[in-house]
Design a protein around this motif. Structure first.
Motif, mmCIF file in Angstrom:
data_model
loop_
_atom_site.group_PDB
_atom_site.id
_atom_site.type_symbol
_atom_site.label_atom_id
_atom_site.label_comp_id
_atom_site.label_asym_id
_atom_site.label_seq_id
_atom_site.Cartn_x
_atom_site.Cartn_y
_atom_site.Cartn_z
ATOM 1 N N ARG A 57 83.597 72.819 20.362
ATOM 2 C CA ARG A 57 82.810 72.669 21.324
ATOM 3 C C ARG A 57 83.181 71.147 22.002
ATOM 4 O O ARG A 57 83.283 70.959 23.166
ATOM 5 N N GLN A 58 83.057 70.174 21.044
ATOM 6 C CA GLN A 58 83.338 68.795 21.576
ATOM 7 C C GLN A 58 84.558 68.481 22.028
ATOM 8 O O GLN A 58 84.635 67.833 23.248
ATOM 9 N N ASP A 65 84.587 70.113 25.787
ATOM 10 C CA ASP A 65 83.722 69.496 26.683
ATOM 11 C C ASP A 65 84.415 68.154 26.925
ATOM 12 O O ASP A 65 84.299 67.675 28.137
ATOM 13 N N GLY A 95 87.577 69.305 29.156
ATOM 14 C CA GLY A 95 87.339 70.246 30.122
ATOM 15 C C GLY A 95 88.407 71.583 30.432
ATOM 16 O O GLY A 95 88.331 71.888 31.366
ATOM 17 N N THR A 145 82.605 79.089 20.289
ATOM 18 C CA THR A 145 81.947 78.477 21.742
ATOM 19 C C THR A 145 81.099 79.170 22.122
ATOM 20 O O THR A 145 81.333 80.603 22.314
ATOM 21 N N ASP A 161 78.747 79.374 27.916
ATOM 22 C CA ASP A 161 79.595 78.076 28.462
ATOM 23 C C ASP A 161 80.672 78.434 29.716
ATOM 24 O O ASP A 161 81.435 79.576 29.317
ATOM 25 N N LYS A 173 83.336 77.379 30.534
ATOM 26 C CA LYS A 173 84.767 77.137 30.144
ATOM 27 C C LYS A 173 85.201 78.312 29.204
ATOM 28 O O LYS A 173 86.480 78.374 28.932
#
Length: 484
Positions: free
Chosen positions: A255-256, A259, A262, A275, A279, A281
């Motif tokens: 997840r980091q 983020d 992007g 994830t 989200d 994405k």
């Protein structure tokens, strides 16, 4: 021979038995020598085992006697050995701990094979204790004898036949170590009846070192640097994550990374929840049961980062067709045999997914270069065009309740709560994966690689025992629920 449920009592602590989890191992009056069954129980206690699923039989009678004499491990009596292994499997999937099952020789073992193979295909850590005929009778076609080592060899990470009670403790230590480290998997420990009765002094090692088994944890620094450069220069990047992210407890790192960069991301059937489905994405699942946007992004990306995934046939179809589209592929996996097995990759990184992602994140933070936001924005514009097809949309009717509606209603009822979803195998499994929006890892429990019908109910029961305060729902079909 198999026994009835009445022959084995597993209820509240009874008089005359230890009520403390470690009472049997700390009592000053404990004998200097223990029999194999008592040693087995001590080993399980040392590993922190709290639940064991099983079904008794002649070859494991002494083991059941030893289980009866303690109360720190709860034995759960099943109606079929396959269900014992499935329940232990569900427990392991939900908790990340090693699940433990106990079956007798012969038909007990053969009944358990489907459960073992199910765990093997999805890399689930299990230790399965199997009874065996006495050592002197092995190979003589004794009553309820089968070649457990030979039968299970293709569907286990490793198996052991313990012929000497003095080897039992260290063998169990090895079994748990192998099951939970590297690429996890089921390990079978076959114990002849006479070994479970013979005595020896007990010592459980603190750790084991195996020259032939030393899985790599740290990824190659040079390969990680190459991956960073590819990702930062990508114009159409994509992150493809699988069950290895869940098993490696690497969801936070994934997840980091998403983020920070992007980039769009997809989770396989076994990786859902790595994830959050909420989200923007996240593009949904890839493959034959996946979304249009997830598959089109896979086919048109220029850099693909595969994390704990294996490019299986349900995701990419024919490898020849997949390879016809030119792209650079980075593949991170704990198992070197999974890399370039179906699809040739450009940057292989062997190592623990969590450790590799942490190093990848660290290097991206330190890099002077950042992704070109304008170029990535154009890529997102194309992805959003594909999204506008709304490939999972369906017609509703006041006269018919569709399965998709049922799954969506269940998600609305349980969103944001402490809930686990199990499923069996079939179309209902796909509806559950598509329409229940998993935001957390280890909440979606199903059979992926082997596609085993009948797992849903024992999975749910295993999870409920592990997580008594949680809500557990089993999504099943009329075929699967009748199987187990």
């Amino acid at each position: 021979m198999n026994m009835s449920a009445a022959d084995v009592k597993r209820a509240a602590p009874s008089e005359g038995r230890a009520t403390s989890p470690n009472a049997s191992s700390t009592s000053s009056s404990s004998p200097k020598e223990l029999n194999g069954s008592q040693i087995l129980v001590r080993c399980l206690q040392a590993e922190g085992v709290k639940h064991i699923w099983g079904y008794p039989g002649g070859s494991v009678l002494y083991i059941y006697d030893a289980l009866y004499q303690q109360d720190s491990i709860q034995h759960v009596l099943v109606r079929h050995e396959q269900a014992a292994v499935h329940a232990a499997d569900g427990y392991a999937r939900a908790t990340g701990d090693v699940g433990v099952a106990l079956v007798t020789s012969g038909p007990g073992v053969t009944n358990a094979v489907t459960g073992i193979a199910t765990a093997y295909m999805d890399s689930i850590p299990l230790v399965i204790i199997t009874g065996q005929v006495p050592t002197a009778a092995i190979g003589l076609d004794a009553f309820q004898e089968c070649d457990t080592v030979g039968i299970t060899r293709p569907v286990v990470k490793h198996n052991f036949l313990v012929k000497d009670v003095r080897d039992l403790a260290v063998t169990l230590k090895k079994a748990f170590h192998i099951a939970r480290t590297g690429r996890p998997g089921p390990v079978v420990v076959d114990i002849p009846k006479d070994v479970s009765l013979k005595t020896t002094t007990f010592h459980y090692p603190d750790h084991v070192e195996m020259r032939s088994y030393n899985p790599v944890k740290k990824g190659h620094g040079g390969q990680i640097r190459k991956a960073v450069q590819l990702l930062l220069n990508a114009k159409r990047p994509y992150i493809y994550s699988g069950g290895g992210v869940i098993l490696g407890e690497a969801s936070a790192e994934l997840r980091q990374l998403c983020d920070m960069l992007g980039f769009p991301v997809t989770n396989t059937l076994m990786g859902l929840g790595a994830t959050p489905a909420s989200d923007p994405k996240f593009l949904g699942m890839p493959g034959m049961h996946g979304t249009y946007e997830a598959n089109m992004t896979m086919q048109n990306c220029d850099v693909l980062l595969a994390v704990g995934a294996r490019f299986d046939d349900r995701v990419i179809g024919n490898p020849k067709h997949f390879a016809s589209v030119e792209r650079k592929i980075i593949h991170i996996d704990i198992d070197p045999s999974s890399i370039s097995k179906r699809v040739k990759v450009d940057i292989p990184i062997v190592g623990d997914v969590k450790d590799v992602l942490q190093e990848l994140i660290s290097q991206i933070k330190e890099a002077q270069q950042k992704p070109d936001t304008a170029v990535i924005s154009q890529w997102w514009s194309q992805i959003n065009e594909w999204r506008r097809r709304e490939c999972l949309a369906y017609r509703t009717s006041p006269d018919v309740i569709k399965p998709q509606q049922v799954v969506e209603a269940l998600w609305e009822m349980t969103r944001g709560t402490d809930t686990y979803i199990t499923s069996d195998v079939g179309q209902h499994q796909m509806w559950a994966a598509q329409y229940y929006r998993f935001d957390e890892p280890r909440r979606w429990i199903n059979s992926g690689g082997l596609g085993t019908m009948g797992v849903g109910l024992p999975y749910a029961m295993g999870i409920k025992l592990a997580k008594p305060q949680s809500d557990v729902f089993c999504i099943t079909g009329e075929g699967s629920i009748q199987m187990c």
